[in-house]
Scaffold this motif. Structure first.
Motif, PDB file in Angstrom:
ATOM      1  N   MET A  82       1.205  -1.201  -0.030  1.00  0.00           N
ATOM      2  CA  MET A  82       0.129  -0.004   0.075  1.00  0.00           C
ATOM      3  C   MET A  82       0.825   1.306  -0.199  1.00  0.00           C
ATOM      4  SD  MET A  82      -3.037  -1.244  -0.267  1.00  0.00           S
ATOM      5  CE  MET A  82      -2.140  -2.599  -1.088  1.00  0.00           C
ATOM      6  N   SER A  83       2.186   1.176   0.260  1.00  0.00           N
ATOM      7  CA  SER A  83       3.129   2.221   0.297  1.00  0.00           C
ATOM      8  C   SER A  83       3.066   2.862  -0.989  1.00  0.00           C
ATOM      9  CB  SER A  83       4.338   1.888   0.777  1.00  0.00           C
ATOM     10  OG  SER A  83       4.861   0.882  -0.098  1.00  0.00           O
ATOM     11  N   GLU A  84       2.662   2.067  -2.093  1.00  0.00           N
ATOM     12  CA  GLU A  84       2.575   2.590  -3.802  1.00  0.00           C
ATOM     13  C   GLU A  84       1.602   3.825  -3.632  1.00  0.00           C
ATOM     14  OE1 GLU A  84       4.845   1.844  -5.904  1.00  0.00           O
ATOM     15  OE2 GLU A  84       5.814   0.543  -4.665  1.00  0.00           O
ATOM     16  N   PHE A  85       0.620   3.658  -3.138  1.00  0.00           N
ATOM     17  CA  PHE A  85      -0.577   4.724  -2.803  1.00  0.00           C
ATOM     18  C   PHE A  85       0.319   5.806  -2.123  1.00  0.00           C
ATOM     19  CE2 PHE A  85      -2.975   0.970  -3.383  1.00  0.00           C
ATOM     20  CZ  PHE A  85      -4.028   1.544  -3.949  1.00  0.00           C
ATOM     21  N   LEU A  86       1.098   5.876  -1.302  1.00  0.00           N
ATOM     22  CA  LEU A  86       1.666   7.128  -0.542  1.00  0.00           C
ATOM     23  C   LEU A  86       2.717   7.566  -1.769  1.00  0.00           C
ATOM     24  CD1 LEU A  86       2.709   6.288   3.057  1.00  0.00           C
ATOM     25  CD2 LEU A  86       1.379   8.236   2.086  1.00  0.00           C
ATOM     26  N   LYS A  87       3.445   6.822  -2.378  1.00  0.00           N
ATOM     27  CA  LYS A  87       4.258   7.258  -3.354  1.00  0.00           C
ATOM     28  C   LYS A  87       3.671   8.160  -4.484  1.00  0.00           C
ATOM     29  CE  LYS A  87       7.411   3.656  -2.872  1.00  0.00           C
ATOM     30  NZ  LYS A  87       8.311   2.380  -3.479  1.00  0.00           N
ATOM     31  N   MET A  88       2.277   7.472  -4.906  1.00  0.00           N
ATOM     32  CA  MET A  88       1.645   8.341  -5.935  1.00  0.00           C
ATOM     33  C   MET A  88       1.153   9.721  -5.186  1.00  0.00           C
ATOM     34  SD  MET A  88      -0.702   5.564  -8.267  1.00  0.00           S
ATOM     35  CE  MET A  88      -1.505   4.936  -6.628  1.00  0.00           C
ATOM     36  N   ALA A  89       0.751   9.714  -4.005  1.00  0.00           N
ATOM     37  CA  ALA A  89       0.138  11.006  -3.481  1.00  0.00           C
ATOM     38  C   ALA A  89       1.466  11.883  -3.443  1.00  0.00           C
ATOM     39  CB  ALA A  89      -0.338  10.673  -2.077  1.00  0.00           C
ATOM     40  N   LYS A  90       2.783  11.375  -2.854  1.00  0.00           N
ATOM     41  CA  LYS A  90       3.977  12.476  -2.903  1.00  0.00           C
ATOM     42  C   LYS A  90       4.147  12.910  -4.223  1.00  0.00           C
ATOM     43  CE  LYS A  90       8.612  12.274  -1.046  1.00  0.00           C
ATOM     44  NZ  LYS A  90       9.767  11.435  -0.590  1.00  0.00           N
ATOM     45  N   LYS A  91       3.894  12.217  -5.407  1.00  0.00           N
ATOM     46  CA  LYS A  91       4.093  12.855  -6.632  1.00  0.00           C
ATOM     47  C   LYS A  91       3.234  13.699  -6.995  1.00  0.00           C
ATOM     48  CE  LYS A  91       6.981   8.853  -8.572  1.00  0.00           C
ATOM     49  NZ  LYS A  91       6.844   7.547  -9.494  1.00  0.00           N
ATOM     50  N   ASN A 141      -7.166   8.619  -1.038  1.00  0.00           N
ATOM     51  CA  ASN A 141      -7.416   9.942  -0.091  1.00  0.00           C
ATOM     52  C   ASN A 141      -6.865   9.853   1.025  1.00  0.00           C
ATOM     53  OD1 ASN A 141      -9.501  11.825  -1.243  1.00  0.00           O
ATOM     54  ND2 ASN A 141     -10.378   9.979  -2.220  1.00  0.00           N
ATOM     55  N   MET A 142      -6.556   8.750   1.696  1.00  0.00           N
ATOM     56  CA  MET A 142      -6.120   8.565   3.022  1.00  0.00           C
ATOM     57  C   MET A 142      -4.663   8.959   2.663  1.00  0.00           C
ATOM     58  SD  MET A 142      -5.645   5.141   5.165  1.00  0.00           S
ATOM     59  CE  MET A 142      -7.371   4.939   5.238  1.00  0.00           C
ATOM     60  N   ALA A 143      -4.077   8.448   1.786  1.00  0.00           N
ATOM     61  CA  ALA A 143      -2.434   8.707   1.380  1.00  0.00           C
ATOM     62  C   ALA A 143      -2.321  10.229   1.247  1.00  0.00           C
ATOM     63  CB  ALA A 143      -2.146   8.009   0.202  1.00  0.00           C
ATOM     64  N   PHE A 144      -3.148  10.754   0.483  1.00  0.00           N
ATOM     65  CA  PHE A 144      -3.147  12.441   0.355  1.00  0.00           C
ATOM     66  C   PHE A 144      -3.273  13.104   1.606  1.00  0.00           C
ATOM     67  CE2 PHE A 144      -3.806  11.439  -4.244  1.00  0.00           C
ATOM     68  CZ  PHE A 144      -2.812  12.560  -4.735  1.00  0.00           C
ATOM     69  N   ASP A 145      -4.211  12.662   2.363  1.00  0.00           N
ATOM     70  CA  ASP A 145      -4.588  13.270   3.604  1.00  0.00           C
ATOM     71  C   ASP A 145      -3.255  13.227   4.786  1.00  0.00           C
ATOM     72  OD1 ASP A 145      -6.365  14.547   5.756  1.00  0.00           O
ATOM     73  OD2 ASP A 145      -5.896  12.613   6.806  1.00  0.00           O
ATOM     74  N   PHE A 167       0.468   4.279   7.219  1.00  0.00           N
ATOM     75  CA  PHE A 167       0.655   5.571   6.406  1.00  0.00           C
ATOM     76  C   PHE A 167       1.667   6.484   7.369  1.00  0.00           C
ATOM     77  CE2 PHE A 167      -2.429   5.152   2.725  1.00  0.00           C
ATOM     78  CZ  PHE A 167      -1.667   3.886   2.348  1.00  0.00           C
ATOM     79  N   GLU A 168       0.971   6.912   8.510  1.00  0.00           N
ATOM     80  CA  GLU A 168       1.763   7.702   9.270  1.00  0.00           C
ATOM     81  C   GLU A 168       2.898   7.441   9.648  1.00  0.00           C
ATOM     82  OE1 GLU A 168       0.596  10.708  10.167  1.00  0.00           O
ATOM     83  OE2 GLU A 168      -1.428  10.848   9.640  1.00  0.00           O
ATOM     84  N   GLY A 169       2.956   6.220  10.236  1.00  0.00           N
ATOM     85  CA  GLY A 169       4.554   5.743  10.147  1.00  0.00           C
ATOM     86  C   GLY A 169       5.613   5.784   9.142  1.00  0.00           C
ATOM     87  N   ILE A 170       5.067   5.682   8.257  1.00  0.00           N
ATOM     88  CA  ILE A 170       5.990   5.778   6.721  1.00  0.00           C
ATOM     89  C   ILE A 170       6.419   7.308   6.727  1.00  0.00           C
ATOM     90  CG2 ILE A 170       6.374   5.744   4.354  1.00  0.00           C
ATOM     91  CD1 ILE A 170       4.767   3.412   4.341  1.00  0.00           C
ATOM     92  N   LYS A 171       5.342   8.108   6.989  1.00  0.00           N
ATOM     93  CA  LYS A 171       5.535   9.627   6.968  1.00  0.00           C
ATOM     94  C   LYS A 171       6.687   9.973   7.941  1.00  0.00           C
ATOM     95  CE  LYS A 171       3.318  13.835   7.830  1.00  0.00           C
ATOM     96  NZ  LYS A 171       2.145  14.527   7.845  1.00  0.00           N
ATOM     97  N   THR A 172       6.506   9.340   9.207  1.00  0.00           N
ATOM     98  CA  THR A 172       7.441   9.789  10.264  1.00  0.00           C
ATOM     99  C   THR A 172       8.727   9.316   9.963  1.00  0.00           C
ATOM    100  OG1 THR A 172       5.699   9.823  11.661  1.00  0.00           O
ATOM    101  CG2 THR A 172       8.039   9.672  12.743  1.00  0.00           C
ATOM    102  N   GLU A 173       8.895   8.130   9.386  1.00  0.00           N
ATOM    103  CA  GLU A 173      10.102   7.423   9.134  1.00  0.00           C
ATOM    104  C   GLU A 173      10.889   8.453   7.907  1.00  0.00           C
ATOM    105  OE1 GLU A 173       9.667   3.528   7.942  1.00  0.00           O
ATOM    106  OE2 GLU A 173       9.028   2.787   9.746  1.00  0.00           O
TER     107      GLU A 173
END
Length: 286
Positions: free
Chosen positions: A154-163, A214-218, A278-284
């Motif tokens: 699911m970290s792929e969704f975060l990567k898309m949101a980051k872009k 949407n969770m990733a963007f948020d 997701f929050e954990g990845i953001k913090t890391e």
């Protein structure tokens, strides 16, 4: 059967590391098969660590002399080293199974994938299910664990949101319930002592792809920007990939392009929430 000695293959992967920790937490004598002890980084006071290459049957001879149970998470998620799904998901696991039988192991627990038995037209699933067939025919006690997508995927969704932009299939309303590695590890270790022979497992939250993105963007504090890929485009991209690229390229693509274009909801287990992940990845990453 009260098992004491466990051999874990695939210990360095996302799920494997959680299983290793769960085994030692429950005080099983645990032996880990890894390709490189130094890179694996396991505490050798907690685990017996054997260096071996599971794609080479000669390297795993006598690596499980006292084992009661073997757990394998061996499989390719991203193609590398020029190996194919048949080399790893099928043949490497068959090497482990043959050595387990030779060593008198009582049970073999194999981690496949949710719906792999229904998606054997995909290279990854074809290889996994060829091994499942061999395992079922082997005469050894077994359990096949079929997890839904991992939180790590699911970290792929975060990567898309980051872009700044995400692409989804259809209208984004396909559903899934991904599972955290720690929750899945408990299922795998529980299977040591139970009589279940097949377990399908997802996480506790059923989410649409729209909700996940949407969770990733948020999580990143960004305004959602989403585009949607129609079915004809998905099929066209897959056709080109299968026709003009090697299995190394199209294998992972065809799997993800297929499972993300359908509902993937498995029986739920555990209590880990995707938002916290997701929050954990953001913090890391900060």
């Amino acid at each position: 059967m009260k098992a004491k000695n466990i051999v874990l293959a695939g210990a360095t992967g996302y799920l494997g590391r959680y299983i290793a920790e769960e085994l030692t937490a429950r005080e099983y004598n645990t032996c880990l098969i890894v390709r490189n002890k130094e890179k694996a980084g396991f505490d050798q006071d907690k685990f017996d660590v054997i260096e071996a290459e599971v794609t080479n049957p000669m390297s795993i001879i006598e690596c499980m002399p006292n084992a009661d149970v073997v757990i394998s998470t061996v499989g390719i998620t991203k193609q590398k080293d020029g190996l194919t799904y048949m080399d790893v998901d099928y043949r490497a696991n068959l090497n482990l199974l043959e050595e387990a039988i030779e060593s008198g192991v009582k049970k073999f627990i194999y981690v496949s994938a949710f719906n792999a038995d229904k998606l054997t037209h995909l290279k990854m699933c074809e290889a996994k299910e060829m091994f499942v067939k061999k395992l079922k025919e082997s005469g050894i006690g077994y359990c096949i664990v079929r997890p839904n997508g991992f939180f790590s995927d699911m970290s792929e969704f975060l990567k898309m949101a980051k872009k700044g932009k995400a692409e989804l299939f259809g209208d984004g309303n396909f559903k899934m319930n991904p599972i955290h590695g720690a929750d899945l590890a408990k299922i795998c270790v529980d299977a040591i002592e139970t009589n279940e022979i097949e377990i399908e497992a997802g996480g506790p939250e059923i989410l649409t792809h729209n909700e996940i993105v949407n969770m990733a963007f948020d999580t990143l504090g960004k305004k959602p920007k989403i585009s949607y890929m129609p079915e004809w485009m998905r099929k066209t991209i897959l056709w080109f990939a299968r026709t003009f690229t090697s299995q190394k390229t199209y294998g992972p693509m065809e799997f993800f392009f297929t499972v993300l274009a359908m509902d993937m909801v498995a029986p739920w287990y555990g209590d880990h929430k995707l938002k916290n992940f997701f929050e954990g990845i953001k913090t890391e990453n900060n």
